[in-house]
Design a protein around this motif. Structure first.
Motif, PDB file in Angstrom:
ATOM      1  N   ASP A   7       0.820  -1.212   0.000  1.00 57.25           N
ATOM      2  CA  ASP A   7       0.000   0.000   0.000  1.00 57.25           C
ATOM      3  C   ASP A   7       0.856   1.265   0.000  1.00 57.25           C
ATOM      4  O   ASP A   7       0.387   2.329  -0.355  1.00 57.25           O
ATOM      5  CB  ASP A   7      -0.934   0.017   1.223  1.00 57.25           C
ATOM      6  N   HIS A  14      -4.628   2.187  -8.481  1.00 62.38           N
ATOM      7  CA  HIS A  14      -4.394   2.198  -7.042  1.00 62.38           C
ATOM      8  C   HIS A  14      -4.006   0.789  -6.599  1.00 62.38           C
ATOM      9  O   HIS A  14      -4.118  -0.176  -7.358  1.00 62.38           O
ATOM     10  CB  HIS A  14      -5.652   2.655  -6.302  1.00 62.38           C
ATOM     11  N   SER A  15      -3.591   0.629  -5.357  1.00 59.44           N
ATOM     12  CA  SER A  15      -3.165  -0.683  -4.857  1.00 59.44           C
ATOM     13  C   SER A  15      -4.309  -1.687  -4.922  1.00 59.44           C
ATOM     14  O   SER A  15      -5.489  -1.327  -4.928  1.00 59.44           O
ATOM     15  CB  SER A  15      -2.648  -0.568  -3.423  1.00 59.44           C
ATOM     16  N   SER A  61      -5.514  -3.507  -2.773  1.00 59.57           N
ATOM     17  CA  SER A  61      -6.408  -3.503  -1.607  1.00 59.57           C
ATOM     18  C   SER A  61      -7.618  -2.588  -1.812  1.00 59.57           C
ATOM     19  O   SER A  61      -8.601  -2.691  -1.091  1.00 59.57           O
ATOM     20  CB  SER A  61      -5.644  -3.083  -0.350  1.00 59.57           C
ATOM     21  N   THR A  62      -7.579  -1.706  -2.814  1.00 60.06           N
ATOM     22  CA  THR A  62      -8.716  -0.817  -3.078  1.00 60.06           C
ATOM     23  C   THR A  62      -9.722  -1.438  -4.044  1.00 60.06           C
ATOM     24  O   THR A  62     -10.776  -0.852  -4.300  1.00 60.06           O
ATOM     25  CB  THR A  62      -8.246   0.529  -3.670  1.00 60.06           C
ATOM     26  N   ALA A  63      -9.411  -2.611  -4.574  1.00 63.23           N
ATOM     27  CA  ALA A  63     -10.277  -3.259  -5.561  1.00 63.23           C
ATOM     28  C   ALA A  63     -11.535  -3.829  -4.911  1.00 63.23           C
ATOM     29  O   ALA A  63     -11.549  -4.171  -3.726  1.00 63.23           O
ATOM     30  CB  ALA A  63      -9.517  -4.375  -6.264  1.00 63.23           C
ATOM     31  N   THR A  64     -12.571  -3.947  -5.699  1.00 61.28           N
ATOM     32  CA  THR A  64     -13.799  -4.629  -5.309  1.00 61.28           C
ATOM     33  C   THR A  64     -14.142  -5.622  -6.405  1.00 61.28           C
ATOM     34  O   THR A  64     -14.166  -5.273  -7.580  1.00 61.28           O
ATOM     35  CB  THR A  64     -14.969  -3.640  -5.135  1.00 61.28           C
ATOM     36  N   ASP A  93     -14.707  -7.000  -1.008  1.00 62.24           N
ATOM     37  CA  ASP A  93     -13.585  -6.065  -0.952  1.00 62.24           C
ATOM     38  C   ASP A  93     -12.278  -6.805  -1.178  1.00 62.24           C
ATOM     39  O   ASP A  93     -12.121  -7.954  -0.767  1.00 62.24           O
ATOM     40  CB  ASP A  93     -13.525  -5.366   0.412  1.00 62.24           C
ATOM     41  N   GLY A  94     -11.361  -6.125  -1.824  1.00 60.74           N
ATOM     42  CA  GLY A  94     -10.027  -6.673  -2.019  1.00 60.74           C
ATOM     43  C   GLY A  94      -9.853  -7.285  -3.384  1.00 60.74           C
ATOM     44  O   GLY A  94     -10.801  -7.409  -4.160  1.00 60.74           O
TER      45      GLY A  94
END
Length: 118
Positions: A14, A49-50, A52-55, A68-69
């Motif tokens: 991140d 973005h990293s 971890s921001t994915a859905t 999430d993730g």
């Protein structure tokens, strides 16, 4: 001309690299982008973005589920991409080599299906 995706894979973290490391790399990336544009090969590029921001969105029967993730847990993730047009795979791979040299990261070169761009 065919279109190709140049996918940039970066370490899964991140925290961005420190400016003293990232700034020279970004100058090199911008130089490759300028070269792509001058050659008429550049179509589109973007950074992401990293992971971890994915859905993740999935369809299960009549329901749509979101999680999430990232879809796949890993040590690297798709950090950005460039879409180019090139006469053949060899030319696309040469652009991939230049981008790998600029980013110091792995570049995956994949042809797009005909009619999928533009």
């Amino acid at each position: 001309m065919k279109h190709y995706l140049l996918a940039i894979y970066q370490p899964d973290t991140d925290a961005p690299p420190p400016p003293e490391y990232l700034e020279p790399i970004m100058r090199e990336v911008e130089a490759v982008k300028a070269e792509l544009k001058a050659a008429g090969a550049w179509v589109f590029s973007a950074g992401l973005h990293s992971a971890s921001t994915a859905t993740v969105v999935r369809r299960k029967g009549d329901e749509t589920l979101t999680t999430d993730g990232p879809y796949i847990e890993g040590k690297e993730h798709l950090g950005g991409f460039t879409v180019i047009q090139a006469p053949d795979l060899d030319a696309a791979l040469e652009w991939g080599r230049k981008l790998a040299g600029a980013t110091t990261l792995p570049i995956e070169v994949t042809p797009l299906r005909d009619g999928s761009c533009g």
